[in-house]
Design an enzyme around this catalytic site. Structure first.
Site, short mmCIF file in Angstrom:
data_model
loop_
_atom_site.label_atom_id
_atom_site.label_comp_id
_atom_site.label_asym_id
_atom_site.label_seq_id
_atom_site.Cartn_x
_atom_site.Cartn_y
_atom_site.Cartn_z
N THR A 1 0.84 -1.19 0.00
CA THR A 1 0.00 0.00 0.00
C THR A 1 0.88 1.25 0.00
OG1 THR A 1 -1.39 -1.31 1.47
CG2 THR A 1 -2.08 0.93 1.06
N ASP B 1 2.82 -11.99 4.99
CA ASP B 1 3.43 -10.66 5.16
C ASP B 1 4.47 -10.71 6.28
OD1 ASP B 1 1.81 -9.56 3.27
OD2 ASP B 1 0.94 -8.01 4.56
P1 ADP Z 1 1.41 -1.78 3.61
O1 ADP Z 1 0.62 -2.53 2.57
O2 ADP Z 1 2.11 -0.61 2.99
O3 ADP Z 1 2.29 -2.64 4.42
P2 ADP Z 1 -0.17 -1.47 6.01
O4 ADP Z 1 -1.65 -1.35 6.03
O5 ADP Z 1 0.43 -2.73 6.50
O6 ADP Z 1 0.30 -1.13 4.56
O7 ADP Z 1 0.40 -0.26 6.87
C1 ADP Z 1 1.76 -0.03 7.02
C2 ADP Z 1 2.00 1.32 7.68
O8 ADP Z 1 1.47 1.32 9.01
C3 ADP Z 1 3.49 1.60 7.81
O9 ADP Z 1 3.71 2.94 7.51
C4 ADP Z 1 3.74 1.30 9.27
O10 ADP Z 1 4.85 2.04 9.76
C5 ADP Z 1 2.46 1.75 9.91
N1 ADP Z 1 2.26 1.15 11.22
C6 ADP Z 1 2.11 -0.16 11.52
N2 ADP Z 1 1.96 -0.32 12.84
C7 ADP Z 1 1.98 0.90 13.41
C8 ADP Z 1 1.85 1.39 14.76
N3 ADP Z 1 1.67 0.59 15.78
N4 ADP Z 1 1.92 2.71 14.94
C9 ADP Z 1 2.11 3.54 13.90
N5 ADP Z 1 2.22 3.14 12.63
C10 ADP Z 1 2.16 1.83 12.38
MG MG Z 2 1.89 -4.05 5.87
#
Ligand code: ADP
Ligand code: MG
Length: 542
Positions: free
Chosen positions: A97, A393
């Site tokens: 994403t 993932d």
């Molecule tokens: P992607 O498909 O890009 O992996 P995700 O829906 O998994 O998308 O979201 C990833 C984003 O969420 C990253 O920018 C990650 O740093 C952020 N993220 C994940 N967990 C946390 C958290 N606990 N606090 C803040 N940001 C988070």
């Molecule tokens: Mg992710």
């Protein structure tokens, strides 16, 4: 008679052609529609999407690449963004994403510049410079992570799972994921680690809570013994892997055998039986009590195996045969007549177990488990599917963290640090490239601002606060979407492998630059929809 003023036609009738800004804006609009489609799913507070295909099959997910794969994207420029997600998925397994949103934002910022009459090639070269600098910043902000630092690896797994439905049991799954990856890791003579995720296999079965998923050190094979009278469980298993059929070869040509008296018939049948018996006894003589055969096993041979108390499965998949070899130490034998004790593998137990309505073979207690199987459970098929995607993932990020040995912080903190340093860099470059690098810097802020938006916060406030903290030297300041505050992401254990950022930034830039450089779209009549709007799936531009 002169040529007159008749137009010169070089393209076939019906060919559509878009040139200059029209072509650019049209492509950019299509690509941005794709990034808008996945925006709302980013981060821990992101929403899921329900996708329904033409057959009515439903997928519920929050995984960027899954969403895009399920959508039937037609527009050629939009497809390039789908490619970004697919590449990210193949190379890293997470951050899909992120990569798509970033690419969309780079294009959006480029539109503003094109409007202000900055030439796309200037933007493109500025973006390339910015990409290189961003990669450097990423390496500079990264910290080391060692394969022995299991706790940190678990935190990395948890960050990847936090936005998924498995989040409620993320500790449980993180343990499982790190265990799985560490079991299959290989190390070469230079001490370099590699993980082939083919050695982690999932077997999915709906009908139980997802917390009932478990890991098997060894293998689960979706096969049962060919004969019900074979043993259901073998202790101290000596395993033969055979890539040849326990059958008597049929002749190539249609030979007819004239049998003139009954004794000839029985002699003929006896001959066949003897050949099969030789094969079976050869395997038994080698010491095997379990046989996995990649080809067929004749009825008669099946009975013989059963009589000898040998557990035999037929038509085992090639990939399973390879995993079996890797985990039990058996070598795959092509000629039954050549098998001997050295070829056999070992497992403490090979047994038939019932999972819901299906029986499967579990191979456990191998000496050096170099493969694992994870039995994935979920209340329904949709849940089990999403659990599987989340696990994939998670072990992908643990894999790349181990391979690279580097990690960065999430929550938009690293993107913000890159944006800040890019702005300084832009000033040092000067000239017209400066504007493009500044635009690139602002585009990086789409990550924290989308995380804020999805958490129901004001994105501008968040970005301003985050900039302030980074200016004060708080390099790991990112958004905590649960408190709505900008906090230290290391302290909150929001960590990700370095490779997510590296790959996302590279492929987002590549796609944006490629789309920007197009100023002429020539589409033959047969090719689908060069116009954005008539072909893209509806409802994208919400
Ligand atoms: P992607 O498909 O890009 O992996 P995700 O829906 O998994 O998308 O979201 C990833 C984003 O969420 C990253 O920018 C990650 O740093 C952020 N993220 C994940 N967990 C946390 C958290 N606990 N606090 C803040 N940001 C988070
Ligand atoms: Mg992710």
């Amino acid at each position: 008679m002169g040529m007159g003023n008749a137009p010169v036609i070089i393209l076939r009738e019906g060919t559509k052609r878009d040139k200059g800004k029209d072509a650019q804006f049209n492509n950019i609009a299509a690509a941005r529609a794709i990034s808008d489609a996945v925006r709302s799913s980013l981060g821990p507070r992101g929403m899921d999407k329900m996708l329904v295909d033409s057959l009515g099959d439903v997928v519920i997910t929050n995984d960027g690449v899954t969403i895009l794969k399920e959508m039937d994207v037609q527009h050629p420029a939009a497809k390039m963004l789908v490619e970004v997600a697919k590449t990210q998925d193949a190379e890293v397994g997470d951050g899909t994403t992120t990569s798509v949103i970033l690419s969309g934002e780079l294009l959006k910022k480029a539109t503003d510049l094109i409007d202000a009459n900055v030439h796309p090639t200037i933007i493109a070269s500025g973006y390339r410079l910015a990409n290189e600098k961003a990669q450097q910043v990423l390496i500079d902000t990264a910290k080391k992570v060692s394969i022995d630092d299991v706790d940190t690896l678990k935190l990395i797994a948890q960050t990847a799972m936090i936005s998924k439905s498995v989040n409620t049991s993320k500790e449980y799954f993180a343990d499982m994921v790190v265990d799985a990856v560490k079991t299959v890791v290989d190390v070469d003579q230079d001490g370099k680690y590699t993980v082939d995720l083919k050695n982690i296999q999932t077997v999915k079965k709906a009908g139980a809570k997802m917390e009932e998923s478990y890991i098997v050190k060894g293998l689960i094979i979706d096969k049962e013994p060919v004969q019900p009278s074979m043993p259901k469980s073998v202790k101290d298993a000596k395993i033969a892997l055979i890539d040849a059929a326990f059958e008597v070869k049929k002749t190539e040509i249609d030979a007819k055998i004239q049998i003139t008296d009954p004794s000839q018939l029985s002699a003929f049948l006896a001959e066949e039986e003897n050949m099969l018996k030789d094969m079976v006894m050869k395997v038994k003589a080698a010491g095997a009590n379990v046989v996995f055969c990649q080809k067929g096993i004749d009825d008669l041979a099946q009975h013989m195996f059963a009589r000898e108390g040998i557990y035999a499965c037929r038509r085992v998949k090639k990939s399973d045969m390879e995993r079996l070899g890797r985990s039990t130490g058996a070598s795959i034998v092509n000629k039954i007549s050549e098998i001997d004790a050295d070829d056999l593998g070992y497992a403490e137990t090979v047994e038939l177990k019932k999972v819901e309505d299906e029986e499967m073979t579990f191979i456990t207690g191998v000496k050096e488990p170099k493969t694992v199987s994870v039995l994935v459970r979920g209340g329904t098929n949709h849940v089990a599917d999403e659990v599987e995607r989340s696990l994939v993932d998670a072990w992908s990020v643990v894999r790349v963290a181990i391979e690279d040995g580097m990690m960065v912080t999430g929550g938009g903190s690293t993107a913000m640090e890159i944006a800040m340093q890019l702005r300084d860099y832009a000033a040092s470059v000067g000239g017209r490239a400066q504007i493009a690098i500044e635009a690139y810097a602002s585009a990086m802020e789409i990550i924290p601002s989308t995380l804020a938006e999805n958490a129901g916060l004001d994105p501008i406030d968040t970005v301003i606060e985050m900039r302030k903290q980074h200016k004060e030297g708080k390099n790991f300041a990112g958004l905590n979407p649960y408190t709505g505050k900008v906090e230290d992401m290391f302290a909150l254990n929001v960590i990700e492998p370095y490779r997510i950022g590296k790959q996302a930034i590279n492929s987002a830039t590549d796609a944006a630059v490629m789309i920007l450089r197009i100023d002429d779209v020539i589409a033959s009549q047969a090719s689908p929809v060069p116009q954005f709007g008539d072909g893209a799936p509806s409802g994208l531009d919400d």
